[in-house]
Design a protein around this motif. Structure first.
Motif, PDB file in Angstrom:
ATOM      1  N   LEU A   1      -7.173   1.608  -8.173  1.00  0.00           N
ATOM      2  CA  LEU A   1      -6.258   1.949  -7.083  1.00  0.00           C
ATOM      3  C   LEU A   1      -6.895   1.712  -5.720  1.00  0.00           C
ATOM      4  N   VAL A   2      -8.166   2.115  -5.640  1.00  0.00           N
ATOM      5  CA  VAL A   2      -8.856   2.059  -4.358  1.00  0.00           C
ATOM      6  C   VAL A   2      -8.922   0.627  -3.855  1.00  0.00           C
TER       7      VAL A   2
ATOM      8  N   VAL B   1       0.835  -1.200   0.000  1.00  0.00           N
ATOM      9  CA  VAL B   1       0.000   0.000   0.000  1.00  0.00           C
ATOM     10  C   VAL B   1       0.871   1.251   0.000  1.00  0.00           C
TER      11      VAL B   1
ATOM     12  N   ARG C   1      -7.488   4.026 -13.050  1.00  0.00           N
ATOM     13  CA  ARG C   1      -7.122   4.592 -11.751  1.00  0.00           C
ATOM     14  C   ARG C   1      -8.121   4.248 -10.653  1.00  0.00           C
TER      15      ARG C   1
ATOM     16  N   VAL D   1       1.985   1.946  -3.500  1.00  0.00           N
ATOM     17  CA  VAL D   1       0.907   2.585  -4.263  1.00  0.00           C
ATOM     18  C   VAL D   1       0.833   4.074  -3.946  1.00  0.00           C
ATOM     19  N   MET D   2       0.966   4.406  -2.646  1.00  0.00           N
ATOM     20  CA  MET D   2       0.920   5.804  -2.229  1.00  0.00           C
ATOM     21  C   MET D   2       2.061   6.602  -2.844  1.00  0.00           C
TER      22      MET D   2
ATOM     23  N   THR E   1      -5.983  -0.542  -1.893  1.00  0.00           N
ATOM     24  CA  THR E   1      -5.902  -0.155  -0.479  1.00  0.00           C
ATOM     25  C   THR E   1      -6.888  -0.951   0.376  1.00  0.00           C
TER      26      THR E   1
ATOM     27  N   SER F   1       1.789   7.775  -6.307  1.00  0.00           N
ATOM     28  CA  SER F   1       0.853   8.872  -6.602  1.00  0.00           C
ATOM     29  C   SER F   1       1.493  10.246  -6.389  1.00  0.00           C
ATOM     30  N   VAL F   2       2.652  10.272  -5.700  1.00  0.00           N
ATOM     31  CA  VAL F   2       3.346  11.553  -5.516  1.00  0.00           C
ATOM     32  C   VAL F   2       4.159  11.840  -6.780  1.00  0.00           C
ATOM     33  N   ARG F   3       3.848  12.955  -7.460  1.00  0.00           N
ATOM     34  CA  ARG F   3       4.418  13.206  -8.778  1.00  0.00           C
ATOM     35  C   ARG F   3       5.943  13.202  -8.775  1.00  0.00           C
TER      36      ARG F   3
END
Lengths: 280, 280, 280, 280
Positions: free
Chosen positions: C120-121, C44, C117, C47-48, C124, C51-53
């Motif tokens: 993604l959920v 997880v 996308r 994955v997070m 988690t 998502s941070v560019r």
């Protein structure tokens, strides 16, 4: 000002006036209390309206006139209290006596000096007298219940507050260091202010963390705030639940406060206030 | 409108209709209640959607059509209630009767005058009828439990509210003086609004202190808010815990409200409502 | 897939594997559970980070590689579970089985279609498996305590929620009318959103009242929020306090959930799950 | 440093100094503790003031001078503690000993390297010593009551925290997907930060949903926050109410912590600390 021996009988009209002004057991006494309450609330409303610029511009002169009327009324009330009470000086220097006195001063003082705006606050303090009304009927026990629970919890709450203050100081300093004196965290006191705003879940948003490390630290503080807010609530709940379960003990004291100096906890058999000697 | 003596038998169809419309013990009665509930919720949703500009621009005419259908349905329901109830006037002037009536008016009124937007609110008041559904099964006791606890605490909460209102007035005035009528604290009422926003921990941040003295005072208020928010929670918790521990007393009243005037607390042996005389 | 009769003995290696993968009574089983837990949390986190560019730009390829490793591991785990479980289909269509399956799909699906996308959920959601760890030791009773208290309060909380929803709908509509569709109160749903933000004391401040009438109404809502927030807290407190005071009854059920379908509440003497027939 | 056998008598002046510095049963010991407390608070205030730019510009040199005085005092205190304590090394490596040591270092370190700003935080950690004062009188039991209730609830709170963390992760990811990486929801960690800000009812408003779907989801999260915040409060309340109802058991331990290593829970008959061997 006369100072009779405690047992000397007062003239009948003075006793009657005392009953009306200081007590609320009689019909007249209760009506006087309620009228006074309404006058206090109205006078505070007038002060409020005066502070609104648009209203002040239009109705300012009327409001100031009304204020003078109220000040006159409160002055008369203050003088009457001094006249009928057994020990005028004790009343004059009791908390309520001082508030009663200060409630008259601001309007008078505004004649002498301009911009005595700090005196405004004292006028609203008159509202504290509202609580006298709770001597009436049902409310005595209820108000006492809350106050008793808070009093019994005061040491626990003090310990808890110390822990919270230490926490916000440490976290506030940490945030000042982490955010590097930027993003609103411009000094340690300001960072502590932010920590208090956060931990109490108020969250204005005037200052909020921007760096990732700062946001992580803030998240930890907020999650901790969960456990933290549970503590005072738990303390008071447990205190109140305990008080409710226990058989209400027959208190050795009468549920009455002195009409003059507001001292509580008089013995059942007491006839005079233990603090100021006034007749109960 | 007929006004039979309380004991005269009603025609069978009227009794049957009464059972369906006012009661919910029978299968048909329960279905009617649920259908009504769904209709109320849907009609409120339509009112909401109409207020969204983009939706209104596209589907406005459809929504207004649906609204007319609902208004028609509620009108029929209202007339039916008047017809089958034993004492139509009692129903018409009961709280629910008035809400039922007002729920029909706004759509009709919109024909006569434009911009009767204040009537919108009345339409959402129909939602109050949702609570009728709680007559069904499990929920009676639960809802009653909450209401009883709140009722038993009402004097304590009133005393508490007075203390909070006095506090926010005093602190609000103090902040107005401290921040000098700037930074959003432009009048005493506005400062009191800020104090309420702060002490309830809502904290919009539309107004927030800027001076150091103001921020210190705000911090004190927030920390006090901790002890303050513990009080109502403690009151209700203690009340509920006490109610739970005590053996549930066999109430001398039936847990039923009058179908017409919603009067509660009918004696076990009562056959007619003590308020409006309708058969229970 | 084999489907033996419930009593037929399984091969020894399968029983051993079952013990490790599904149970946590043995040392190996507990280690497996903890290793799985760590893997889930790490996957997880990956994955997070993706998502941070800025992180994605620099380490994107590494992160995607790690994700493939995790997906491989979870795929193996899923197949192993299917292999050793007595009734593979029951597991595959149980809640945990579906989550286990969906946890593998997103990475595979990203090969076929770009921009999936929403998947993604689901990744988690794997975190829900974290709660399996609470089967271990001390935590069973504690988690159960909380869940039991919330379950026992569910009707009270439902009634309470209905009251809150009705309140925010009525007040939200009122604010829409009062603020005249301006200052952010641009539609009734948006005004209701504001009312929820206010009554829960979140107070973003993205929408806040500007007119005097609006601010007064908001103040009333906030003060009411005091009494309101006391209710769910009181309900849960009373429930928990009651549960703590009562002597813990010897439950006729074992505090164990089925390893396969997670069904709870098995009789003390039960040897097979009442829902899926798996051996307990 | 001397290392006498545990039972060898110490010189009288050392025993006296030990009583004053480490204990607070004697008048001198209590005064020493209070003086130290005041010094700690004042030194932290100096650190705070130094961080305010305007104050630093004007009074910086004075503040730094005062800081050197405090550092000197704390250095003397630290050396005195090392001298009079029975086992200096045990003290030096205990938590309080390390904090005492670190409290001196930052000012000294500032001579060698510029910008050791991270050491600032350690200075505020000295505040932790404030809790020593709670050894005095009334506060022992109260502080212990809170700590005991929190300790007894720690597993419940841990389970609860896991549930909250899982919830904010899932909802945060969902919001990142729903708001499409815009309106501040620029990455999953940031969205989780938003979810924590929301569910704890802090509500800064630095990030807030803009789309209708996002606002709906946020509303659900807030309403859920109601039930969620009730849980820890309920846990602690129930724990405290339970503790209050039960007859306070005669603890087999003395309510005293070791003056040197702060180890608690010494047996009633113990004369030496079970952790560091110091005389109690």
């Amino acid at each position: 000002m006369s100072s009779p021996t405690p047992d000397s009988p007062q003239p009948a009209w003075k006793q009657r006036a005392y009953q009306i002004i200081f007590e609320s057991d009689t019909r007249a006494g209760r009506n006087f209390d309620i009228a006074l309450l309404v006058a206090i609330v109205l006078s505070v409303v007038v002060v409020m309206l005066e502070s609104v610029r648009s209203i002040n511009a239009q109705y300012g002169s009327y409001l100031r006139a009304i204020e003078w009327v109220f000040t006159g009324m409160f002055l008369l009330e203050y003088l009457a209290r001094l006249l009928v009470v057994r020990r005028p000086l004790t009343y004059a220097f009791s908390l309520l006596g001082i508030i009663d006195f200060l409630a008259i001063v601001p309007t008078l003082a505004s004649l002498l000096m301009v911009g005595s705006r700090y005196l405004l606050v004292i006028r609203t303090l008159r509202l504290l007298r509202v609580f006298r009304i709770f001597k009436l009927g049902q409310f005595v026990g209820e108000g006492e219940f809350i106050v008793t629970a808070l009093k019994a919890s005061r040491f626990k709450i003090l310990v808890f507050m110390s822990a919270v203050l230490t926490l916000v100081t440490v976290i506030g300093t940490l945030m000042y260091v982490v955010e590097g004196g930027q993003n609103g965290f411009s000094s340690i006191p300001k960072s502590i202010y932010w920590a208090i705003v956060t931990v109490t879940t108020v969250g204005y948003g005037d200052i909020s963390p921007v760096t990732i490390l700062g946001q992580t630290l803030a998240s930890v503080l907020m999650i901790m705030g969960y456990a933290i807010i549970a503590v005072p609530t738990g303390i008071v709940s447990a205190q109140m639940a305990g008080a409710g379960n226990a058989a209400p003990p027959v208190s050795p004291y009468r549920q009455v406060v002195c009409h003059v100096c507001q001292a509580p906890d008089h013995k059942r058999e007491a006839e005079y206030c233990w603090q100021c000697g006034e007749k109960l």
